[in-house]
Design a protein around this motif. Structure first.
Motif, short mmCIF file in Angstrom:
data_model
loop_
_atom_site.label_atom_id
_atom_site.label_comp_id
_atom_site.label_asym_id
_atom_site.label_seq_id
_atom_site.Cartn_x
_atom_site.Cartn_y
_atom_site.Cartn_z
N LYS A 296 19.72 -25.56 128.90
CA LYS A 296 20.98 -24.90 128.51
C LYS A 296 22.13 -25.90 128.53
N SER A 297 22.17 -26.72 129.55
CA SER A 297 23.22 -27.72 129.69
C SER A 297 23.12 -28.77 128.60
N ARG A 298 21.88 -29.17 128.26
CA ARG A 298 21.68 -30.18 127.23
C ARG A 298 22.16 -29.68 125.87
N TRP A 299 21.81 -28.42 125.50
CA TRP A 299 22.24 -27.88 124.22
C TRP A 299 23.75 -27.67 124.16
N ARG A 300 24.34 -27.34 125.28
CA ARG A 300 25.79 -27.19 125.32
C ARG A 300 26.47 -28.53 125.05
N THR A 301 25.93 -29.59 125.63
CA THR A 301 26.47 -30.94 125.40
C THR A 301 26.33 -31.35 123.94
#
Length: 204
Positions: free
Chosen positions: A12-17
């Motif tokens: 989730k954090s990677r796609w947000r970045t």
């Protein structure tokens, strides 16, 4: 299960970045293009905005040497004046079309108006010259135009107003926009300035 919980937040954090960087890149690219294209100049009525695209220089030159220069700018003739929303909508739509054609280098040597633009210009001719076409002494002449020449526009007869007899990119050897009445700087496209410098260097 605990392994899945540990991995999911990272995804989730990677796609947000990735989404944040992508959106920021697109916004930055859009701002850069808007700056390079002098987008804010198109919000004004300054005819110099038209020569942001060098292919419009012959048209600008011919207007500068016409009687219309003292009375009408490009927007007075080429955008509708029925309301401000329609005015800016038409400007944006027409401008995006022109920008697309010029960016693709698909512009013709001689630029002609599209049917939609012809209607706008015709309406503006009538809007500005309404006193001439409604005078009683012209009544018979106006009636003959209505009955016999419905398909004709003002420039069918007044062909040289306000853009002269010569049109197209090849009509002038060096299409340099003349000095405007309110400025002292000559508007020269970068590519043309480079070519002039090279020809001066070669002449020496």
């Amino acid at each position: 299960m605990s392994l899945f919980k540990n991995i999911f937040p990272k995804k989730k954090s990677r796609w947000r970045t990735i989404a944040t960087v992508s959106i920021a890149s697109l916004l930055g690219l859009g701002a850069f293009i808007a700056y390079e294209a002098h987008v804010t100049s198109y919000l004004s009525d300054d005819p110099q905005a038209c020569v942001n695209c060098h292919v419009m220089t012959p048209v600008y030159n011919s207007w500068m040497h016409s009687s219309h220069r003292e009375w009408a700018t490009c927007n007075d003739c080429h955008v509708p004046h029925d309301n401000v929303f329609n005015q800016y909508y038409f400007k944006a739509k027409d401008g995006l079309y022109h920008a697309s054609i010029f960016t693709l280098r698909a512009e013709p040597d001689v630029i002609f108006m599209r049917e939609e633009s012809e209607k706008v210009v015709q309406n503006n001719c009538i809007r500005c010259h309404v006193q001439q076409i409604t005078q009683a002494k012209y009544e018979d002449w106006i009636e003959s135009h209505k009955s016999d020449r419905l398909d004709r526009t003002c420039w069918s007869c007044h062909r040289t107003v306000p853009h002269g007899r010569l049109h197209g990119l090849t009509t002038v050897k060096y299409n340099i926009a003349p000095v405007p009445t309110n400025q002292t700087e000559v508007v020269i496209p970068e590519w043309l300035e480079k070519e002039i410098d090279e020809s001066k260097t070669a002449a020496k």
